[in-house]
Design an enzyme around this catalytic site. Structure first.
Site, PDB file in Angstrom:
ATOM      1  N   SER A 160       0.740  -1.192  -0.138  1.00  0.00           N
ATOM      2  CA  SER A 160       0.242  -0.001  -0.150  1.00  0.00           C
ATOM      3  C   SER A 160       0.839   1.325   0.003  1.00  0.00           C
ATOM      4  CB  SER A 160      -0.832   0.085   1.119  1.00  0.00           C
ATOM      5  OG  SER A 160      -1.671  -1.312   1.073  1.00  0.00           O
ATOM      6  N   GLU A 242       3.391  -1.652  14.423  1.00  0.00           N
ATOM      7  CA  GLU A 242       2.054  -1.623  13.386  1.00  0.00           C
ATOM      8  C   GLU A 242       0.785  -1.849  14.519  1.00  0.00           C
ATOM      9  OE1 GLU A 242       2.282  -3.642  10.034  1.00  0.00           O
ATOM     10  OE2 GLU A 242       0.355  -3.088   9.229  1.00  0.00           O
TER      11      GLU A 242
END
Lengths: 396, 354
Positions: A160, A242
């Site tokens: 992404s 994350e």
């Protein structure tokens, strides 16, 4: 010393200045552009944040850190999110920078961290592949040593924001002859390398992601992050950031406040506001409670990281709870909006300009990326509760 | 942010964990049923001064805060200790605050006298969680064993001396799911004394109910944590299809969800206690949030741990049923939680400027 939960209050004194910074610097056209293109990163904005030292807040001076108060920087990120601008590219970049800070060489810290804090460098994550997502250690992309270089071949999925990134943080197999977790190495691969190709993939949430292809891509050994065949541990450092402690995302206003404002201002045929309906208020109350719990779990992860820990279990809990809860919340919120809940941002008169319908679709991915809920539950089950491992042992 | 307990708080937790583990093992809990009150254990708790640790030192208490009481409540919850520590502590705090505010009128003197005797362990005070209807406060927690009940009657906050409650008799209690010493209390007659009325009565009472919510949240976190451990322990011993049932993913994932929610519930309960100690404007809504989330989490955890026991979980012989019943019963004494969620939303967002 005693327990102190005053994070939100610490930021309070910076909110006004943060909003002023956003008002002075943010171009509303960027919001439209993000929706139109599906690229959830705006390089012009990042350049301004670099100029004013906001990106460098909290980082050591020798790696390009600034004197800007990290709490002001966090308040600015909150204000940017509140304005509807996403910074997904910076979020992944920050994870990689933190990982480099933990495991990188001194040269790498000076090179990559300072360039990123100047706004010149953006990193996409290259973990998943067509045949491996949750079982990320099954990656087939290879890196083969050739003198002082590595030659990379393979394909990554869901890279992404790679369309605006200068680097991919790539998980590659460097040893096929050992159990799968033990033969992986991480590299930073420039996206202008010969042999690198990118193809867009469009998603339910409107975000553009990518498939990226690597054909005899050559990188120097200096682009290797962490030791050879130790990539699994390196990637797990990045995953901690994350899941539990990443930058970005609003810590203040949740969707409970948004839907409550709508319910207060909207009257039904009987003249009563939607908020007067106990069925509506009850669901809003529940959303507010679960948002608070999600915030606290995340706050704990960030606090542990600030103490120098790597909160693997706590970060997993934070991501698991918040992502599962937010999917329930958006589903409930569309129900509360009723028939109008289906109206999209292009539709005239859509409630909250279609924001919630959009976020309902976006929230779908939150339980999938960065460790699916199933993987996170296994981490909690094994490492917190001491339950036996039930996945097959590492194989070749 | 600092999520560490202070040294004193850690020491308190360790002491109380040992104390309740030793003094309130499952057979003590069972022996106290159905009344749910162990007079000998109550004597020991009173000797520790637990129910007055948050009362000002000038009034004989420990001048600690709601955080210390929350630590005690969590440990009580782990062991289902059959003593009304939460109710007594909340009632004592309330009475102490009223006698502190105005020392010259009769109600303040009466409150002082009750606090003094409660601090000395001579009298047990409790709080009716809902206003009296007519002259009866219904289903008052610890109402079956308390010498003194503080209740709301109309716009008055009143104190009722119950002269015949001790030594407690099981017949005084209303038979109930949680085996708690719950009773209907008469709020009428010569033994009633008006402590406050109007806004002062309302704010004092609301504060007390919020404290009860925070401490009950902490107790439910302790209950849920122990229930989770019992689920883990059982699934790590029981075999089916030739393997430990703890290896099954559906069991692991539900246990992991409950562990996660319990961590959140604990953080929220202690945040609410902290906000109360700091007298933040959000203290009231945080108390309700902590209460609702802990109630839901404790019940889900106890219910699923019971389920993982299979048929044994349904028998009275296994201790998990003790946890299951109390997880539902303790919070329910305040009323329908879904109505509380609805009221919470209004308190949070009725006049939000954002």
């Amino acid at each position: 010393m005693t327990m102190d939960f005053s994070l939100a209050d610490e930021l309070a004194e910076h909110r006004e200045a943060a909003r002023a910074w956003v008002d002075a610097n943010l171009d509303p056209e960027w919001i439209e552009e993000q929706h139109r293109t599906g690229t959830h990163e705006t390089p012009e904005l990042r350049a301004l944040m670099a100029r004013d030292g906001i990106l460098g807040a909290g980082w050591p001076r020798e790696y390009g850190g600034s004197d800007v108060d990290p709490r002001f920087a966090e308040a600015v990120r909150d204000a940017i999110a509140a304005a509807g601008i996403l910074m997904h590219g910076w979020v992944t970049t920050a994870m990689v920078l933190h990982t480099i800070e933990h495991v990188g060489t001194e040269e790498q810290k000076r090179e990559y961290i300072s360039a990123a804090l100047r706004g010149e460098l953006l990193v996409a994550l290259g973990y998943s592949e067509p045949d491996s997502g949750s079982d990320v250690a099954a990656a087939k992309t290879t890196a083969v040593r050739d003198g002082n270089e590595w030659v990379i071949n393979g394909q990554k999925m869901f890279t992404s924001t790679a369309q605006v990134c200068s680097l991919v943080f790539l998980l590659a197999r460097t040893n096929p002859d050992v159990p799968k977790h033990k033969g992986l190495t991480m590299f930073l691969v420039p996206t202008d390398s010969p042999g690198y190709e990118i193809q867009p993939i469009h998603t339910l949430g409107g975000q553009r992601t990518n498939a990226t292809f690597y054909t005899d891509v050559r990188v120097p050994d200096a682009a290797r992050i962490g030791d050879i065949d130790e990539g699994w541990g390196v990637m797990n450092v990045a995953l901690v950031f994350e899941r539990g402690v990443s930058e970005g995302g609003s810590m203040v206003n949740g969707v409970a406040a948004d839907i409550a404002a709508w319910a207060r201002d909207t009257t039904g045929p009987d003249g009563a506001t939607r908020f007067d309906d106990p069925l509506v208020a009850e669901r809003i109350g529940r959303i507010a409670v679960e948002e608070e719990v999600g915030r606290l779990l995340r706050q704990r992860g960030m606090w542990l990281a600030e103490q120098g820990g790597l909160p693997g279990v706590e970060g997993s809990m934070a991501k698991l709870f918040a992502s599962e809860a937010s999917q329930r919340h958006y589903s409930d919120i569309l129900d509360i909006l009723g028939a109008e809940g289906v109206m999209q941002r292009e539709a005239v008169g859509a409630p909250l300009a279609g924001k919630l319908e959009n976020e309902f679709r976006e929230s779908v991915v939150s339980t999938i990326y960065g460790g699916s809920s199933e993987i996170l539950r296994e981490i909690v089950a094994e490492r917190r509760l001491g339950l036996p491992r039930n996945r097959p042992r590492a194989n070749r | 942010v600092d999520l560490n307990l202070s040294e004193d708080q850690s020491a308190l937790r360790d002491t109380l964990r040992d104390f309740f583990a030793k003094e309130s093992p499952p057979d003590v809990v069972r022996d106290a049923e159905p009344l749910g009150f162990d007079a000998a254990l109550w004597g020991k708790v009173a000797d520790l001064g637990l129910c007055s640790i948050a009362v000002p030192e000038a009034q004989g208490g420990g001048s600690a805060g709601l955080q210390e009481l929350a630590i005690a409540a969590e440990e009580l919850g782990r062991c289902l200790a059959p003593v009304p520590l939460i109710e007594a502590a909340v009632a004592n705090n309330l009475l102490a605050s009223l006698s502190d505010a105005a020392t010259d009128d009769a109600s303040a003197v009466a409150a002082s006298a009750v606090v003094a005797s409660a601090v000395a362990g001579e009298r047990l005070a409790t709080l009716a969680l809902r206003p009296a209807v007519g002259s009866v406060a219904r289903l008052v927690p610890a109402g079956a064993v308390a010498d003194v009940v503080v209740a709301v009657r109309g716009d008055e906050l009143v104190l009722v001396q119950q002269r015949d409650r001790r030594p407690a008799r099981p017949a005084d209690a209303v038979a109930n799911l949680g085996s708690a010493p719950v009773a209907d209390c008469v709020v009428d007659g010569a033994d009633v004394l008006v402590l406050a009325n109007g806004p002062r009565a309302r704010s004092a009472y609301e504060r007390a109910v919020r404290e009860w919510q925070v401490l009950t949240a902490a107790a439910l976190v302790g209950l849920g944590t122990k229930a989770l451990e019992m689920g883990v322990d059982y699934t790590m011993q029981r075999h089916a299809f030739g393997v430990l049932i703890a290896t099954f993913q559906t069991i692991q994932h539900r246990l992991a969800d409950n562990a996660t929610a319990l961590d959140g519930a604990r953080l929220l309960a202690f945040k609410a206690a902290w906000a109360a100690d700091e007298e933040l404007p959000t203290a009231g809504t945080l108390a309700t949030m902590a209460f609702l989330f802990a109630a839901e989490t404790a019940f889900k955890t106890a219910s699923e741990s019971l389920h993982f026991h299979g048929g044994y979980g349904y028998t009275l012989e296994y201790d998990i049923q003790l946890y299951f019943r109390r997880a539902k019963a303790w919070p329910l004494l305040l009323g329908d939680p879904r109505a509380e969620y609805s009221r919470l939303a209004h308190r949070l967002f009725d006049s939000q400027e954002t």
